[in-house]
Scaffold this active site. Sequence first.
Site, PDB file in Angstrom:
ATOM      1  N   HIS A  76      18.061 125.990  92.903  1.00  0.00           N
ATOM      2  CA  HIS A  76      16.847 126.260  92.017  1.00  0.00           C
ATOM      3  C   HIS A  76      15.805 126.894  92.925  1.00  0.00           C
ATOM      4  O   HIS A  76      15.930 126.608  94.160  1.00  0.00           O
ATOM      5  CB  HIS A  76      16.222 124.801  91.344  1.00  0.00           C
ATOM      6  CG  HIS A  76      17.164 124.224  90.252  1.00  0.00           C
ATOM      7  ND1 HIS A  76      16.475 123.543  89.131  1.00  0.00           N
ATOM      8  CD2 HIS A  76      18.381 124.228  89.810  1.00  0.00           C
ATOM      9  CE1 HIS A  76      17.090 123.173  88.348  1.00  0.00           C
ATOM     10  NE2 HIS A  76      18.494 123.753  88.821  1.00  0.00           N
ATOM     11  N   GLU A 125      12.712 126.388  93.277  1.00  0.00           N
ATOM     12  CA  GLU A 125      11.798 125.616  94.252  1.00  0.00           C
ATOM     13  C   GLU A 125      12.468 124.940  95.412  1.00  0.00           C
ATOM     14  O   GLU A 125      11.948 124.960  96.493  1.00  0.00           O
ATOM     15  CB  GLU A 125      11.407 124.214  93.160  1.00  0.00           C
ATOM     16  CG  GLU A 125      10.495 124.777  92.111  1.00  0.00           C
ATOM     17  CD  GLU A 125      11.256 124.934  90.782  1.00  0.00           C
ATOM     18  OE1 GLU A 125      12.284 125.448  90.858  1.00  0.00           O
ATOM     19  OE2 GLU A 125      10.644 124.333  89.906  1.00  0.00           O
ATOM     20  N   CYS A 148      11.686 120.693  87.169  1.00  0.00           N
ATOM     21  CA  CYS A 148      12.603 119.803  86.433  1.00  0.00           C
ATOM     22  C   CYS A 148      12.681 118.742  87.581  1.00  0.00           C
ATOM     23  O   CYS A 148      11.870 118.467  88.269  1.00  0.00           O
ATOM     24  CB  CYS A 148      13.964 120.540  86.486  1.00  0.00           C
ATOM     25  SG  CYS A 148      14.918 120.559  88.242  1.00  0.00           S
ATOM     26  N   CYS A 180      13.491 119.286  91.021  1.00  0.00           N
ATOM     27  CA  CYS A 180      12.369 120.076  91.709  1.00  0.00           C
ATOM     28  C   CYS A 180      11.380 119.226  92.059  1.00  0.00           C
ATOM     29  O   CYS A 180      10.729 119.368  93.045  1.00  0.00           O
ATOM     30  CB  CYS A 180      12.218 121.345  91.158  1.00  0.00           C
ATOM     31  SG  CYS A 180      14.000 122.217  91.328  1.00  0.00           S
TER      32      CYS A 180
END
Length: 158
Positions: free
Chosen positions: A55, A57, A85, A88
Amino acid sequence: MEFDHENYMRQALELARQAMEEGEVPVGCVVVWEDGRVVGQGRNHRERGRDALAHAELEAIRQANQTLGGWRLHKAALYVTLEPCPMCAGGIINARIPQVWYGAADPKAGCCGSVLDLFAQPFNHRPQVRGGLLEEECTALLRAFFRSLRQRRQARTP
């Protein structure tokens, strides 16, 4: 920390556009240190890397850790185009990032208030979070990506 928040979100949007060009969900992220330096950046790479953990992040946090030579990002702000999410948000808490700015809310997986607010839980670190920064641009990019994805799928259906 007083930053040009829109400038940093525009940098995250550019990373999101790059992710979209690669066929990834368009999410981009930058981590900014207290002196205004971008010390980490990331974009989604889940499809290309076949990695559920790739992801934006987490990539940005990892790069910031490498740039600064440590895991504590206690003097940083994180800018991301989509509400983090659970995974993260957990990474943000563990990295001790004090400020989180996001663009578009995520009603399916957002953990800064949309589905739940992980930052309001009694962890040892609670970042300040502000949503809606350049929200229209962030949302439009995501909508365009998913519209294109649906169109491609429909074109393949006999």
